[in-house]
Design an enzyme around this catalytic site. Sequence first.
Site, PDB file in Angstrom:
ATOM      1  N   GLY A   1       2.682   1.153   5.408  1.00  0.00           N
ATOM      2  CA  GLY A   1       3.359   0.168   4.565  1.00  0.00           C
ATOM      3  C   GLY A   1       2.595  -1.145   4.560  1.00  0.00           C
ATOM      4  N   GLY A   2       3.021  -2.060   5.402  1.00  0.00           N
ATOM      5  CA  GLY A   2       2.469  -3.423   5.427  1.00  0.00           C
ATOM      6  C   GLY A   2       0.957  -3.496   5.371  1.00  0.00           C
TER       7      GLY A   2
ATOM      8  N   GLU B   1       8.163   9.418  10.436  1.00  0.00           N
ATOM      9  CA  GLU B   1       8.326   7.972  10.484  1.00  0.00           C
ATOM     10  C   GLU B   1       9.582   7.612  11.273  1.00  0.00           C
ATOM     11  OE1 GLU B   1       6.023   5.936   7.109  1.00  0.00           O
ATOM     12  OE2 GLU B   1       8.046   6.322   6.400  1.00  0.00           O
TER      13      GLU B   1
ATOM     14  N   HIS C   1      11.978   8.802   1.863  1.00  0.00           N
ATOM     15  CA  HIS C   1      11.659   7.668   2.737  1.00  0.00           C
ATOM     16  C   HIS C   1      12.955   7.125   3.349  1.00  0.00           C
ATOM     17  CE1 HIS C   1      10.391   3.747   4.128  1.00  0.00           C
ATOM     18  NE2 HIS C   1       9.164   4.262   4.181  1.00  0.00           N
TER      19      HIS C   1
ATOM     20  N   ASN D   1       1.970   3.040   1.302  1.00  0.00           N
ATOM     21  CA  ASN D   1       3.278   2.933   0.660  1.00  0.00           C
ATOM     22  C   ASN D   1       3.492   1.453   0.376  1.00  0.00           C
ATOM     23  OD1 ASN D   1       5.915   2.888  -0.107  1.00  0.00           O
ATOM     24  ND2 ASN D   1       6.768   3.480   1.882  1.00  0.00           N
ATOM     25  N   TRP D   2       3.262   1.102  -0.860  1.00  0.00           N
ATOM     26  CA  TRP D   2       3.329  -0.328  -1.216  1.00  0.00           C
ATOM     27  C   TRP D   2       4.751  -0.854  -1.277  1.00  0.00           C
ATOM     28  CZ3 TRP D   2      -0.713  -1.709  -5.605  1.00  0.00           C
ATOM     29  CH2 TRP D   2      -2.007  -1.395  -5.146  1.00  0.00           C
ATOM     30  N   LYS D   3       5.723   0.050  -1.289  1.00  0.00           N
ATOM     31  CA  LYS D   3       7.141  -0.351  -1.407  1.00  0.00           C
ATOM     32  C   LYS D   3       7.309  -1.239  -2.646  1.00  0.00           C
ATOM     33  CE  LYS D   3       7.509   0.375   3.480  1.00  0.00           C
ATOM     34  NZ  LYS D   3       8.232   0.212   4.710  1.00  0.00           N
TER      35      LYS D   3
ATOM     36  N   GLU E   1      13.998   4.240   3.800  1.00  0.00           N
ATOM     37  CA  GLU E   1      14.632   3.155   3.035  1.00  0.00           C
ATOM     38  C   GLU E   1      15.460   3.726   1.880  1.00  0.00           C
ATOM     39  OE1 GLU E   1      11.054   0.867   2.431  1.00  0.00           O
ATOM     40  OE2 GLU E   1      11.032   0.451   4.583  1.00  0.00           O
TER      41      GLU E   1
ATOM     42  N   SER F   1       4.473   0.981  11.268  1.00  0.00           N
ATOM     43  CA  SER F   1       3.634  -0.073  11.835  1.00  0.00           C
ATOM     44  C   SER F   1       2.246   0.412  12.260  1.00  0.00           C
ATOM     45  CB  SER F   1       4.346  -0.770  13.001  1.00  0.00           C
ATOM     46  OG  SER F   1       5.568  -1.354  12.554  1.00  0.00           O
TER      47      SER F   1
ATOM     48  N   GLY G   1       8.101  -1.249   9.651  1.00  0.00           N
ATOM     49  CA  GLY G   1       8.161  -2.670   9.297  1.00  0.00           C
ATOM     50  C   GLY G   1       8.572  -3.571  10.442  1.00  0.00           C
TER      51      GLY G   1
HETATM   52  P1  PGA Z   1       5.128   0.009   7.827  1.00  0.00           P
HETATM   53  O1  PGA Z   1       5.846   0.999   6.798  1.00  0.00           O
HETATM   54  O2  PGA Z   1       3.718   0.499   7.990  1.00  0.00           O
HETATM   55  O3  PGA Z   1       5.194  -1.349   7.160  1.00  0.00           O
HETATM   56  O4  PGA Z   1       5.881   0.060   9.106  1.00  0.00           O
HETATM   57  C1  PGA Z   1       5.617   2.381   6.857  1.00  0.00           C
HETATM   58  C2  PGA Z   1       6.478   3.078   5.847  1.00  0.00           C
HETATM   59  O5  PGA Z   1       7.631   2.672   5.651  1.00  0.00           O
HETATM   60  O6  PGA Z   1       6.053   4.053   5.193  1.00  0.00           O
END
Ligand code: PGA
Length: 256
Positions: free
Chosen positions: A238-239, A171, A99, A13-15, A101, A217, A177
Site C-alpha cells: 500500500g503506502g 494480509e 481486501h 495497492n494505491w487504494k 478494507e 506495511s 497501514g
Molecule cells: P500497507 O497496505 O502496505 O500500506 O500496509 C497494504 C495493503 O493494504 O494492501
Amino acid sequence: MNKSVRKAVIAGNWKMNKTPAQTTALIQELAPLTKGQDGCDIVVCTPFVDLANALEATKGTNIKVGAQNVHFEAAGAFTGEISAEMLCEMGVEYVIIGHSERRQYFGETDETVNKRVKAALASGLTVILCVGEMLDERENGITNEIVAMQTKMALLGVTADQMNKVIIAYEPVWAIGTGKTATADQAEEVCAFIRSVLADLYGEEAAKTVPVQYGGSMNAGNAAELLAKENIDGGLIGGASLKPADFAKIIQAAQN
Ligand code: PGA
C-alpha cells in the site's frame, strides 16, 4: 526449492490515492526504475478512474495494471459498480478481491468475495485474493482458522485449472497501514499454512505453483527479509507503492 517454480509478484495497492494526471506522473517516474527487473511480475492497482492513464503510461514497460475490486454480475442495475468485462476490454489484467478494507468498511463477505472471484476468473482476469486475521483473532489463537475459512470460501467452485490465475495475498489486518509489519517468521508461518490449505483443496503439486504474497506495511527496509522466505512469493504493497523509489527497491529485493 519449490519457490523457484513460482515467480514473485510485487503489486502496488494505491487504494484511494492519485488522480489520473498524478497516475501518469507516478508511473513515468517508476517505469525507468523497473526496467530490466524481470525476476518478478510488477503490477499497479489503481482507482478505477485512473486505469486508462495507467494503461497508457505502462505501455512498453514491464508494469501491469490491476483494479482494486470488481462486481460479480455481468451487467445491470448495480449503480456504482464495475464489471469484469469492462476491466478486460480496457486491457486491465489483474484485480484485487476481498481486501480487508472492503470487508471492514463496505460490507464484503466471504460469499460476495467468492462471487467476485468467480466472475473475475471467468473473464480471464488474474485475481489477487486477500485474506488475513484481525488483531483479536491473532491474540485468540485463531489465525489459521480465519485464513483457512476465508481462503476456502473465496475459492468455492474455483477449479484447479483456474488456480493458475489466482494469487493469494496474506494480509494480517493489524499490519495494514499501521507500520506494524508481521515478522518474517510470522508471515512465513501463515503463508506456508495457506499453501497447505491450497494443497488440501487442489493437491500438493497445484499448491506449489500458486504465488502467496505478504502484505501489511511492507517497505523498502523490510522487503528483502520477508521475500527471502520460502513461502512468501511477493508482496501487496500500500503506502510504499506510492513512492516510486521505495516501490522500486521492493521490486529489486524480489529479483532473486
Ligand atoms: P500497507 O497496505 O502496505 O500500506 O500496509 C497494504 C495493503 O493494504 O494492501
